[in-house]
Every structure is written in C-alpha cells, then in structure tokens.
Design a protein around this motif. Structure first.
Motif, PDB file in Angstrom:
ATOM      1  N   TYR A  14       0.861  -1.172   0.000  1.00 21.88           N
ATOM      2  CA  TYR A  14       0.000   0.000   0.000  1.00 21.88           C
ATOM      3  C   TYR A  14       0.906   1.233   0.000  1.00 21.88           C
ATOM      4  O   TYR A  14       1.801   1.341   0.846  1.00 21.88           O
ATOM      5  CB  TYR A  14      -0.863   0.057   1.263  1.00 21.88           C
ATOM      6  N   ARG A  52       1.724  -5.468   2.604  1.00 22.35           N
ATOM      7  CA  ARG A  52       0.429  -6.088   2.301  1.00 22.35           C
ATOM      8  C   ARG A  52       0.538  -7.609   2.235  1.00 22.35           C
ATOM      9  O   ARG A  52      -0.478  -8.305   2.287  1.00 22.35           O
ATOM     10  CB  ARG A  52      -0.082  -5.528   0.975  1.00 22.35           C
ATOM     11  N   ARG A 199      -3.280  -7.173   5.925  1.00 19.97           N
ATOM     12  CA  ARG A 199      -1.826  -7.049   5.871  1.00 19.97           C
ATOM     13  C   ARG A 199      -1.127  -8.374   6.169  1.00 19.97           C
ATOM     14  O   ARG A 199       0.103  -8.428   6.270  1.00 19.97           O
ATOM     15  CB  ARG A 199      -1.317  -5.938   6.799  1.00 19.97           C
ATOM     16  N   PRO A 207      -8.783  -6.013  -1.166  1.00 18.73           N
ATOM     17  CA  PRO A 207      -7.759  -5.618  -0.191  1.00 18.73           C
ATOM     18  C   PRO A 207      -8.254  -5.611   1.247  1.00 18.73           C
ATOM     19  O   PRO A 207      -7.501  -5.251   2.150  1.00 18.73           O
ATOM     20  CB  PRO A 207      -7.412  -4.196  -0.630  1.00 18.73           C
TER      21      PRO A 207
END
Length: 224
Positions: A14, A52, A199, A207
């Motif tokens: 990100y 990520r 993450r 996402p």
C-alpha cells in the motif's frame, strides 16, 4: 480526489500519501467486551509504503519481501448499501455487510450489537448498540436513527496498526476518516469512514480484511 490516499500496487504494498498519521492500537478485553489501547507511534511522512503480503521484517512498512505475493483484489466493488442486511430495532436500525475483521467490538457486556439494536427502546441499551456498531473498525456495522440519519464518529484521517494479543496475532490496518483506497487498476473503492485492510496476505476478500489473520497465526514481529 483528496491528496490523502492509499494506493494499492499490483502484488505489492500500500502506498500511503498525504502525511497520514499511523500508530499501533491493541485490542484489549474488558469484561465481556473490548477496547483499543494505545501502542507505539510510527513515522509517517508525505509518502510511505505499508506491507500487504505479511512477510516484511520491518512491519508495518514494506521491505520489498512481497516477491511472488499474489495480491489479486477480489472484493466486491458494490456500494455498502448494495451489500447489506437490515437489522431493525425499536429506536435505531443497523446495516450489516458481513465484511468482518473479527475484532469483536460488536460484543458488549450487555449483549451483541444485533441484540442491542432490537432492544434500543431502552436508552442505555441503545447507547451500547451504537457503540457496538461504530467501534467496529471494519465498518461492517452502521447504525441509523429512525429519520434515516447515519450515526458515525467524526474521525480525522489516520491509520491504526491493530494487534490482537488475546488471539496471539497481529491484525489488519484500520483505516479511519474517509481516506480514499485506490485499487491497482485505478478504481477508487467506496470512500468510507471505517474500513480494515488486509496485511497478512491471506484474505480472500483483498484488499479488505476477512479475519484470516487469526487462522494464519499472523505475527508482524511487533508483538510477542
């Protein structure tokens, strides 16, 4: 578009722009519910990159370890209100899009968010229902009064790195304050006051976080 943005690189990190503050918050049990306690503060800056894939040795920042990471974005691009179920109560209503990060703030000493909404003719339970919804970092739950007015905290743009020591894992990035999240193909996801971004690299709803950091036993190296 706001100068404050989170841009997703294809199969990469990100990219955060606009001097967005970032800090660690710790999911902490209190009674039958949970609160967020302050952890460490991280260095922000005009532009910085956040991991990520879950492999960085310099969490929460990217260190280039994404290599063969498959970061394909699979989340629906429908608007929140196109994806929700309605929970109706006496004094307030709640929308639920089931996009859960397993942060558990929807559970209170007095009951779950869904139970409390249905009992919202009691002023104390109504207040608890609102807290149960608005404290959900994923934005899964949103409450409205009977006039259709959304009840939301007034957050300034910030990023919180969640830790979940009760589960022995590190959690997602909690994004607050209507920060635009831009996909790797340039699509701007619906801008919302609260979302959580994966993450650990394991979410099937990238996402966005889907709680798989718990199953994956993800630890970012910042907690024991």
């Amino acid at each position: 578009m706001s100068e404050k943005t989170i841009k997703i690189l294809k199969n990469g990190p990100y990219i955060v722009s606009g001097d967005i503050p970032i800090s660690e918050r710790i999911i902490t049990p209190v009674g039958k519910g949970y609160v967020l306690k302050d952890g460490q503060k991280f260095k922000a800056g005009a532009v910085y990159s956040l991991c990520r894939c879950g492999n960085s040795k310099n969490a929460p920042y990217c260190d280039g370890s994404h290599g063969d990471f498959d970061g394909e974005e699979t989340a629906s691009r429908e608007k929140f209100k196109e994806r929700v179920d309605l929970c109706e109560g006496q004094e307030i209503d709640m929308l639920d899009d089931h996009r859960c990060a397993l942060a558990r703030f929807c559970h209170r000493d007095t009951g779950s968010a869904w139970e409390l909404v249905k009992k919202s003719d009691d002023p104390e339970l109504k207040e608890e229902a609102i807290k149960a919804a608005v404290e959900c970092p994923a934005g899964r739950l949103v409450v409205f009064d009977k006039q259709g007015n959304e009840i939301e905290p007034d957050y300034s743009p910030e990023i919180e790195v969640l830790q979940d020591p009760e589960k022995g894992v590190s959690g997602p990035l909690a994004i607050k304050g209507n920060i635009p999240v831009v996909s790797s193909d340039g699509h701007v996801y619906e801008i919302r006051n609260r979302v959580t971004l994966c993450r650990c690299g394991s979410s099937k709803n990238k996402p966005f976080c889907d709680g798989r950091h718990i199953r994956a036993k993800f630890k970012d190296g910042l907690i024991d």
